[in-house]
Write a protein that holds these residues in place. Sequence first.
Motif: not given
Length: 156
Positions: A76-85
């Motif tokens: 899931a982390a690899d598939t997002n473009a957000c600045e912060l997780l």
Amino acid sequence: MSAPTLQALVPVRGDAPFLAAALHSLRAQTFIDWQATLCPLDANARDIAMRAVDGDARMQIADTSDMAEASALAHAADTNACELLCVLDGDDTLEPTAFAALLDALAENPAAGMAYSRHVLIDANGRVLGAGPLSRRRRMARMRASSSRGSNGLGR
């Protein structure tokens, strides 16, 4: 449309008895530039997650059924473009100002690569049990580090 500032990854396990409360706490955030990706770990959790999202466009379901939790979160982390997780366990809730406080803390400390918040244990009946065990571990680690650096804990 640009990516939101913050992405919450939410692992969903088994029958997810507290997922509705976790998602309610996300929806109640005073900081509103967020999205959530629910990471169901099996088919039953996926069905529950799909019902819990209830059409909220800020929430999506990752294709993570039958993955180990760490793999599901990494996917899931690899598939997002957000600045912060961040990770919000599907059996946890947030105070309404949690994201705002997190972003304020990170803005005040731009060199920080990671932030972690305090937590309080609450039983299934809503009874507050006190500080969570990680708080104690962190306190113990600080005490050990202080004793190895000198008596004042500042390494001086």
